[in-house]
Design a protein around this motif. Structure first.
Motif, mmCIF file in Angstrom:
data_model
loop_
_atom_site.group_PDB
_atom_site.id
_atom_site.type_symbol
_atom_site.label_atom_id
_atom_site.label_comp_id
_atom_site.label_asym_id
_atom_site.label_seq_id
_atom_site.Cartn_x
_atom_site.Cartn_y
_atom_site.Cartn_z
ATOM 1 N N SER A 56 0.835 -1.214 0.000
ATOM 2 C CA SER A 56 0.000 0.000 0.000
ATOM 3 C C SER A 56 0.862 1.255 0.000
ATOM 4 C CB SER A 56 -0.957 0.007 1.197
ATOM 5 O OG SER A 56 -0.285 0.322 2.402
ATOM 6 N N TRP A 57 2.005 1.214 0.688
ATOM 7 C CA TRP A 57 2.911 2.361 0.671
ATOM 8 C C TRP A 57 3.491 2.565 -0.723
ATOM 9 C CZ3 TRP A 57 5.980 0.588 5.582
ATOM 10 C CH2 TRP A 57 5.229 0.889 6.722
ATOM 11 N N LEU A 58 3.842 1.457 -1.379
ATOM 12 C CA LEU A 58 4.418 1.547 -2.721
ATOM 13 C C LEU A 58 3.403 2.061 -3.741
ATOM 14 C CD1 LEU A 58 6.493 -1.767 -2.736
ATOM 15 C CD2 LEU A 58 7.354 0.569 -2.475
ATOM 16 N N GLU A 59 2.115 1.817 -3.489
ATOM 17 C CA GLU A 59 1.062 2.257 -4.401
ATOM 18 C C GLU A 59 0.664 3.712 -4.183
ATOM 19 O OE1 GLU A 59 -2.120 -0.507 -3.748
ATOM 20 O OE2 GLU A 59 -0.997 -2.179 -4.620
ATOM 21 N N LYS A 60 0.932 4.236 -2.999
ATOM 22 C CA LYS A 60 0.535 5.616 -2.706
ATOM 23 C C LYS A 60 1.336 6.600 -3.544
ATOM 24 C CE LYS A 60 -1.088 5.264 2.041
ATOM 25 N NZ LYS A 60 -0.859 5.662 3.414
ATOM 26 N N LYS A 61 0.683 7.691 -3.875
ATOM 27 C CA LYS A 61 1.373 8.748 -4.615
ATOM 28 C C LYS A 61 2.278 9.505 -3.641
ATOM 29 C CE LYS A 61 0.819 12.832 -7.372
ATOM 30 N NZ LYS A 61 0.130 14.086 -7.412
ATOM 31 N N ALA A 62 3.564 9.471 -3.916
ATOM 32 C CA ALA A 62 4.521 10.197 -3.082
ATOM 33 C C ALA A 62 4.559 11.646 -3.542
ATOM 34 C CB ALA A 62 5.902 9.556 -3.201
ATOM 35 N N VAL A 63 4.585 12.557 -2.581
ATOM 36 C CA VAL A 63 4.616 13.985 -2.907
ATOM 37 C C VAL A 63 5.883 14.609 -2.331
ATOM 38 C CG1 VAL A 63 2.101 14.199 -2.985
ATOM 39 C CG2 VAL A 63 3.285 14.629 -0.851
ATOM 40 N N PRO A 64 6.369 15.674 -2.961
ATOM 41 C CA PRO A 64 7.537 16.362 -2.400
ATOM 42 C C PRO A 64 7.261 16.783 -0.950
ATOM 43 C CG PRO A 64 7.064 17.173 -4.600
ATOM 44 C CD PRO A 64 5.916 16.285 -4.207
ATOM 45 N N ILE A 65 8.262 16.741 -0.133
ATOM 46 C CA ILE A 65 8.100 17.033 1.291
ATOM 47 C C ILE A 65 7.494 18.414 1.519
ATOM 48 C CG2 ILE A 65 9.375 17.421 3.451
ATOM 49 C CD1 ILE A 65 11.195 15.086 2.536
ATOM 50 N N ASP A 66 7.863 19.390 0.714
ATOM 51 C CA ASP A 66 7.311 20.736 0.919
ATOM 52 C C ASP A 66 5.830 20.830 0.540
ATOM 53 O OD1 ASP A 66 7.888 20.463 -1.792
ATOM 54 O OD2 ASP A 66 8.602 22.521 -2.021
ATOM 55 N N GLU A 67 5.279 19.812 -0.093
ATOM 56 C CA GLU A 67 3.850 19.778 -0.422
ATOM 57 C C GLU A 67 3.076 18.811 0.472
ATOM 58 O OE1 GLU A 67 3.335 18.918 -4.583
ATOM 59 O OE2 GLU A 67 4.862 20.387 -5.165
ATOM 60 N N ALA A 68 3.778 18.110 1.328
ATOM 61 C CA ALA A 68 3.154 17.085 2.176
ATOM 62 C C ALA A 68 2.285 17.714 3.260
ATOM 63 C CB ALA A 68 4.235 16.221 2.817
ATOM 64 N N GLU A 69 1.228 17.007 3.603
ATOM 65 C CA GLU A 69 0.365 17.406 4.722
ATOM 66 C C GLU A 69 0.627 16.438 5.864
ATOM 67 O OE1 GLU A 69 -3.745 18.215 3.908
ATOM 68 O OE2 GLU A 69 -3.266 18.687 1.822
ATOM 69 N N PHE A 70 1.324 16.909 6.857
ATOM 70 C CA PHE A 70 1.686 16.050 7.976
ATOM 71 C C PHE A 70 0.546 15.966 8.972
ATOM 72 C CE2 PHE A 70 5.665 17.780 6.317
ATOM 73 C CZ PHE A 70 6.305 16.606 6.010
ATOM 74 N N GLY A 71 0.412 14.791 9.565
ATOM 75 C CA GLY A 71 -0.600 14.595 10.592
ATOM 76 C C GLY A 71 -1.973 14.257 10.065
ATOM 77 N N THR A 72 -2.177 14.266 8.757
ATOM 78 C CA THR A 72 -3.508 13.988 8.223
ATOM 79 C C THR A 72 -3.853 12.519 8.317
ATOM 80 O OG1 THR A 72 -2.638 13.764 5.989
ATOM 81 C CG2 THR A 72 -3.470 15.929 6.621
ATOM 82 N N GLY A 73 -2.854 11.664 8.330
ATOM 83 C CA GLY A 73 -3.132 10.236 8.390
ATOM 84 C C GLY A 73 -3.281 9.712 9.793
ATOM 85 N N GLN A 74 -3.066 10.539 10.771
ATOM 86 C CA GLN A 74 -3.134 10.065 12.138
ATOM 87 C C GLN A 74 -4.573 9.777 12.513
ATOM 88 O OE1 GLN A 74 -1.227 13.022 14.515
ATOM 89 N NE2 GLN A 74 0.732 12.745 13.527
ATOM 90 N N SER A 75 -4.748 8.625 13.121
ATOM 91 C CA SER A 75 -6.101 8.247 13.506
ATOM 92 C C SER A 75 -6.423 8.887 14.852
ATOM 93 C CB SER A 75 -6.228 6.730 13.586
ATOM 94 O OG SER A 75 -5.280 6.211 14.478
ATOM 95 N N GLN A 76 -7.134 9.986 14.802
ATOM 96 C CA GLN A 76 -7.548 10.676 16.008
ATOM 97 C C GLN A 76 -9.067 10.819 15.984
ATOM 98 O OE1 GLN A 76 -5.690 14.505 16.160
ATOM 99 N NE2 GLN A 76 -3.699 13.699 16.634
ATOM 100 N N THR A 77 -9.648 10.718 17.130
ATOM 101 C CA THR A 77 -11.070 10.951 17.209
ATOM 102 C C THR A 77 -11.312 12.460 17.112
ATOM 103 O OG1 THR A 77 -11.029 11.188 19.611
ATOM 104 C CG2 THR A 77 -11.352 8.948 18.732
ATOM 105 N N LEU A 78 -12.524 12.817 16.780
ATOM 106 C CA LEU A 78 -12.873 14.231 16.692
ATOM 107 C C LEU A 78 -12.620 14.915 18.036
ATOM 108 C CD1 LEU A 78 -14.010 16.631 15.174
ATOM 109 C CD2 LEU A 78 -16.305 15.867 15.816
ATOM 110 N N LEU A 79 -12.974 14.241 19.113
ATOM 111 C CA LEU A 79 -12.763 14.813 20.444
ATOM 112 C C LEU A 79 -11.278 15.090 20.690
ATOM 113 C CD1 LEU A 79 -13.984 15.663 23.142
ATOM 114 C CD2 LEU A 79 -13.713 13.308 23.905
ATOM 115 N N LYS A 80 -10.411 14.157 20.297
ATOM 116 C CA LYS A 80 -8.974 14.358 20.498
ATOM 117 C C LYS A 80 -8.470 15.507 19.625
ATOM 118 C CE LYS A 80 -4.508 12.124 20.626
ATOM 119 N NZ LYS A 80 -3.736 10.913 20.441
ATOM 120 N N LYS A 81 -8.970 15.612 18.388
ATOM 121 C CA LYS A 81 -8.551 16.700 17.516
ATOM 122 C C LYS A 81 -8.938 18.050 18.116
ATOM 123 C CE LYS A 81 -8.694 14.171 13.169
ATOM 124 N NZ LYS A 81 -9.340 14.037 11.874
#
Length: 155
Positions: free
Chosen positions: A91-116
């Motif tokens: 799944s990692w190999l299939e994902k579209k890799a983006v340049p680091i300066d265009e990356a959105e960090f923390g979006t993949g973290q599984s957090q509940t709405l309450l925690k966010k």
């Protein structure tokens, strides 16, 4: 092929050696305690990838250095058998890799709405006062609205 590079947050040689020798059969960066240059590199990596806690696992495309995910730690913990581990890497190999300066960090973290919401206010403590004010005004409004309905004979 998959290469893993360990970036240590250990504060001394013994801690680093104990942890690295027991658990880490991978490459490692120079530990931050070794030199000012290593400390600066460590800080730059933590800042670039917005590391909030340890351990963190970031996946980059080995050929381009582009960003794939910063949620790998949670994904790895869920992969409990060989089949799911292979599927995870695929799944990692299939994902579209983006340049680091265009990356959105923390979006993949599984957090509940309450925690966010909680983390939003933890990172912006001045907003707590604004929230307190809004809640207080809202309660006053609801109280006045309730009194109006009682006095108007609607209840």
């Amino acid at each position: 092929d998959l290469d893993i590079v360990f970036v240590s947050s250990d504060r001394d040689e013994k801690s680093f050696s104990d942890y690295y020798q027991k658990l880490m059969p991978f490459l490692a960066t120079m530990p931050a305690f070794n030199s000012e240059e290593a400390r600066q590199q460590h800080m730059k990596l933590a800042d670039t990838f917005q590391i909030k806690g340890i351990p963190s696992v970031i996946v980059l495309d080995g050929k381009t250095g582009n960003f794939i995910t910063d949620n790998a730690r949670m994904e790895i913990m869920k992969a409990t058998d060989e089949e799911s581990k292979k599927a995870l890497i695929a799944s990692w190999l299939e994902k579209k890799a983006v340049p680091i300066d265009e990356a959105e960090f923390g979006t993949g973290q599984s957090q509940t709405l309450l925690k966010k919401v909680f983390m939003f206010f933890v990172n912006r403590p001045v907003y707590v006062f604004g929230l307190y004010y809004l809640i207080k005004q809202g309660l006053k409004y609801l109280d006045a609205l309730g009194r109006d309905e009682i006095e108007g004979g609607e209840l």
